[in-house]
Design an enzyme around this catalytic site. Structure first.
Site, mmCIF file in Angstrom:
data_model
loop_
_atom_site.group_PDB
_atom_site.id
_atom_site.type_symbol
_atom_site.label_atom_id
_atom_site.label_comp_id
_atom_site.label_asym_id
_atom_site.label_seq_id
_atom_site.Cartn_x
_atom_site.Cartn_y
_atom_site.Cartn_z
ATOM 1 N N GLY A 157 38.880 38.345 40.002
ATOM 2 C CA GLY A 157 40.266 38.880 39.436
ATOM 3 C C GLY A 157 41.666 38.877 40.502
ATOM 4 O O GLY A 157 41.291 38.331 41.476
ATOM 5 N N HIS A 158 42.495 39.914 40.367
ATOM 6 C CA HIS A 158 43.582 39.735 41.024
ATOM 7 C C HIS A 158 43.546 40.913 42.120
ATOM 8 O O HIS A 158 44.531 40.895 42.919
ATOM 9 C CB HIS A 158 44.985 39.846 40.272
ATOM 10 C CG HIS A 158 45.053 38.378 39.512
ATOM 11 N ND1 HIS A 158 46.169 38.118 38.747
ATOM 12 C CD2 HIS A 158 44.219 37.196 39.454
ATOM 13 C CE1 HIS A 158 46.156 36.923 38.240
ATOM 14 N NE2 HIS A 158 45.116 36.178 38.556
#
Length: 290
Positions: A157-158
Site C-alpha cells: 500500500g501507500h
C-alpha cells in the site's frame, strides 16, 4: 459469522456521479458493529474500468464499501473487509470512535482502495488492524483531531498519510495525531504528510497554487501536533518519509521518534521535506529534514 457481498455487475447498481456509498450508517449514536463476518466489495469490475488502470476511460467515482457519517460513540470490531470498489472504510464527521481488530485486503494494484479514511472526525482510536491495499492503509484528512493509530500492520500500500485538501472560506486543520507501533511491509510512501496544494491525484498536470493575502483565509491549511513513533519495516520506494507541507502555513510541532524504514533487501532510503518544523527527531532512519 456471515458475509455481505456486493454485486460484481455494474449494471446492477443504481449509480450516478453523486453516489459514493455502498453500505452507509448515518446519524447513529452508540452504534456497535462486531464481527466475525466478511464484507466483500467485488471491486474488480470497478478497478478494471478506472481511468487509473485504463487512461482511455473517463474518470468516475466508485462507491466506498463501508461509510460512517455523523455517528457518535461508534465501535467497530473484528471485521474482515476485502476488495472494496474504492475506499474500504470511511469515517466522516464522527465523534468518539474505536476501530479495532479489522482486517482489510485488496490487491496492490487496485486503485484508490484506501483502507481506513478519516475526515472531520474527533477522538478516534484505530488499533490492532492489518491493512493490505492499493492505496493508503490509513489516511487522516481535513478537520480531524485527537486521532490515535496504534499497533498496525500495513502493506502493501501507500503507507499511513496525514493530510488536508483544504476547505473553502475556512481554515482547514488536522491536529493532535499519534501514530505509534506500526509495521510497514513494502509500502510505497511509508510515512507521509501531504497538504492540499501539493497533492495531485489526476491524470492531467496539477499546479501548486501560491497563496496570497487575498486568498489565504479562503482555503488555508494547518497541520500541527503530529507524532510518528515506533515505526519499522520496509519501503518499496527510495523515499520512505515524505513531509510535503504548505509554504504559507508550514507543518508545526511534528515529532518523529524511533523510526527505521529500509529498502527491500536492506537498501538505504531517504526522506523528502518541504515547509515542515520538527520539534523532535531521534533514532530515525532515514534521517529527516536535514
Amino acid at each position: 459469522m456471515g458475509a455481505i457481498e456486493a454485486s460484481s455487475n455494474q449494471s446492477d447498481w443504481d449509480y450516478d456521479s453523486t453516489t459514493t456509498h455502498w453500505i452507509l450508517f448515518s446519524n447513529i449514536k452508540n452504534l456497535i458493529i462486531r464481527g466475525g463476518g466478511t464484507i466483500i466489495g467485488n471491486g474488480e469490475i470497478w478497478w478494471k474500468n478506472s481511468c487509473k488502470i485504463n487512461p482511455n476511460l473517463p474518470c468516475t467515482v466508485a462507491p466506498t464499501a463501508l461509510t460512517f457519517f455523523s455517528c457518535n460513540q461508534l465501535r467497530v470490531e473484528n471485521l474482515n473487509i476485502i476488495n472494496s470498489q474504492q475506499i474500504h472504510v470511511s469515517v466522516e464527521e464522527c465523534t468518539d470512535v474505536s476501530i479495532s481488530n479489522v482486517m482489510i485486503t485488496a490487491p496492490e494494484e487496485s486503485p484508490n482502495t484506501d483502507g481506513i479514511h478519516v475526515s472531520k472526525t474527533s477522538n478516534i482510536l484505530i488499533k490492532g488492524c492489518v491493512i493490505r491495499t492499493g492505496d493508503d492503509c490509513i489516511s487522516i484528512a481535513t478537520g480531524s483531531q485527537n486521532v490515535s493509530v496504534m499497533s498496525i500492520v500495513c502493506g502493501p500500500g501507500h503507507g499511513i498519510s496525514i493530510g488536508s485538501l483544504g476547505a473553502n472560506n475556512s481554515l482547514a486543520k488536522v491536529s493532535d495525531i499519534i501514530v505509534d507501533d506500526v509495521t510497514l511491509n513494502g509500502t510505497t510512501n511509508g510515512v507521509r504528510i501531504k497538504t492540499w496544494q501539493n497533492y495531485c491525484d489526476s491524470l492531467v498536470p496539477c499546479y501548486e497554487e501560491v497563496k496570497t493575502e487575498s486568498n489565504i483565509n479562503k482555503s488555508a491549511v494547518l497541520i500541527s501536533g503530529v507524532i510518528y513513533k515506533n515505526i519499522k519495516g520496509t519501503s518499496a520506494s527510495k523515499v520512505a518519509v515524505n513531509f510535503s507541507c504548505s509554504r504559507t502555513l508550514p507543518c508545526q510541532n511534528i515529532i518523529v521518534e524511533n523510526i527505521r524504514l529500509v529498502g527491500e533487501g536492506g537498501q538505504s532510503t531517504e526522506s523528502l521535506c518541504s515547509h515542515v518544523v520538527l520539534s523532535k527527531s531521534e533514532m530515525v532512519v532515514p534521517q529527516i529534514c536535514i
